[in-house]
Design an enzyme around this catalytic site. Structure first.
Site, short mmCIF file in Angstrom:
data_model
loop_
_atom_site.label_atom_id
_atom_site.label_comp_id
_atom_site.label_asym_id
_atom_site.label_seq_id
_atom_site.Cartn_x
_atom_site.Cartn_y
_atom_site.Cartn_z
N HIS A 180 5.15 -76.42 46.30
CA HIS A 180 4.14 -76.92 47.37
C HIS A 180 4.56 -78.39 47.70
CE1 HIS A 180 0.79 -73.65 46.59
NE2 HIS A 180 1.73 -73.44 47.40
N ASP B 262 3.22 -80.99 48.43
CA ASP B 262 2.37 -82.16 47.47
C ASP B 262 2.91 -82.36 46.32
OD1 ASP B 262 0.95 -79.67 47.20
OD2 ASP B 262 -0.69 -80.83 46.31
N HIS B 263 4.01 -81.48 45.93
CA HIS B 263 4.59 -81.59 44.79
C HIS B 263 5.94 -81.95 44.60
CE1 HIS B 263 1.01 -79.96 42.19
NE2 HIS B 263 0.75 -79.65 43.68
N HIS C 294 -0.75 -69.34 40.53
CA HIS C 294 -0.97 -70.32 41.77
C HIS C 294 0.22 -69.79 42.65
CE1 HIS C 294 -2.01 -73.81 43.86
NE2 HIS C 294 -0.73 -74.23 43.91
N ASP D 154 -0.52 -77.07 39.17
CA ASP D 154 -1.68 -76.69 39.65
C ASP D 154 -2.21 -75.25 38.98
OD1 ASP D 154 -1.41 -78.53 41.49
OD2 ASP D 154 -1.23 -77.34 43.22
N HIS E 133 6.29 -76.47 40.75
CA HIS E 133 6.38 -75.39 42.11
C HIS E 133 6.70 -76.00 43.29
CE1 HIS E 133 2.13 -76.79 42.37
NE2 HIS E 133 2.03 -76.20 43.32
N HIS F 67 -3.66 -82.73 40.05
CA HIS F 67 -4.78 -82.95 41.04
C HIS F 67 -6.10 -83.71 40.55
CE1 HIS F 67 -3.13 -81.52 44.88
NE2 HIS F 67 -2.56 -80.57 43.98
#
Ligand code: ZN
Ligand code: FE
Length: 258
Positions: free
Chosen positions: A57, A59-60, A114, A138, A55, A176
């Site tokens: 985001h 942090d990905h 998410h 996530d 996805h 995570h």
């Protein structure tokens, strides 16, 4: 031949690096930042040929552009609904699509909740000596699940419901290290679950030694993760509800403020 390496990144992310030592090729799932990936590739002497994003985001996808600069031939995969949100995306995947790395082929699941565009990659075992590998970003976390930023409880029940059908010995690679906090919550809503209590104690020990809790096994998630147990008598009773999306929604709401 598929080996999975777990690379810690940022404060609590994991980047997963798929490696074929025979062909000296690698792929990464959700590269949060470039340094851990580049260090690992140097150590292995491997060439990066693909980025698999779950996805959009930050942090990905944070390392997408830096890795493309270093490896201009690589292919960037992501969900079709994420068009315009994943830097450098080249392939737009939908439910049921297949992508390959080395001699393994992953099945794509569309799992909104998410985010509205989230996907998962599942590599089924290609022989009896291998395990299935699920990269679910996530969506399912060890002992928990992702927050509902762009989706509804009903969508998440649907999405997790698809993943929950995979075999018990599937390894779950979530993005995570949230397991300890998740289980701390889980024992409050499913207090009589002895498998959960045992897992909580094991994870407390692992974390006190600074060890990772990822990957987990899907069978363990099915038995101990409340966010896969909306249809269990224990969770229905604890929430005082029966309808799956309502049980799940109440549980997620409680976790949001835990
Ligand atoms: Zn996310
Ligand atoms: Fe994340």
């Amino acid at each position: 031949m598929l080996q999975v390496k777990r690379l810690p990144a940022l404060s609590d992310n994991y980047i997963f690096l798929l490696h074929d030592p025979q062909k000296n090729i690698a792929a990464v799932v959700d590269p949060a930042e470039p340094e851990p990936v580049l260090d690992c590739l140097t150590e292995l002497g491997a060439e990066l040929i693909a980025i698999f994003n779950t996805h959009h985001h930050g942090d990905h996808v944070g390392a997408n552009q830096a890795l493309r600069l270093k490896f201009p031939q690589l292919t960037v995969y992501g969900g079709a609904e994420d068009r315009g949100r994943i830097p450098g995306q080249m392939v737009y995947l939908q439910e049921g699509d297949r992508v390959s790395f080395s001699d393994r082929t992953a099945e794509v699941f569309f799992i909104p909740g998410h985010t509205r565009a989230h996907i998962a990659y599942y590599f089924p075992p290609s022989s009896s000596e291998e395990t299935g590998e699920l990269f679910c970003g996530d969506t399912i976390f060890a002992g928990g699940c992702g927050r509902l930023f762009e989706g509804t409880p009903a969508q998440m029940v649907d999405s997790i419901g698809k993943l929950r059908q995979l075999p018990d010995n599937t390894r779950v690679w979530c993005a995570h290290e949230y397991t300890l906090g998740n289980l701390k919550f889980a024992v409050t809503v499913d207090p009589d679950n002895t498998d959960l209590q045992n897992r909580y104690h094991q994870v407390q020990e692992l974390r006190s030694r600074g060890e990772a809790t990822i990957p987990s096994l899907l069978g363990v998630e099915k038995r101990t993760n409340p966010f896969l147990r909306w249809d269990s008598e224990a969770l229905k009773k604890a929430m005082g509800l029966t309808e799956p999306a309502r049980v799940f929604g109440k549980l997620r709401g409680m976790k949001d403020v835990f």
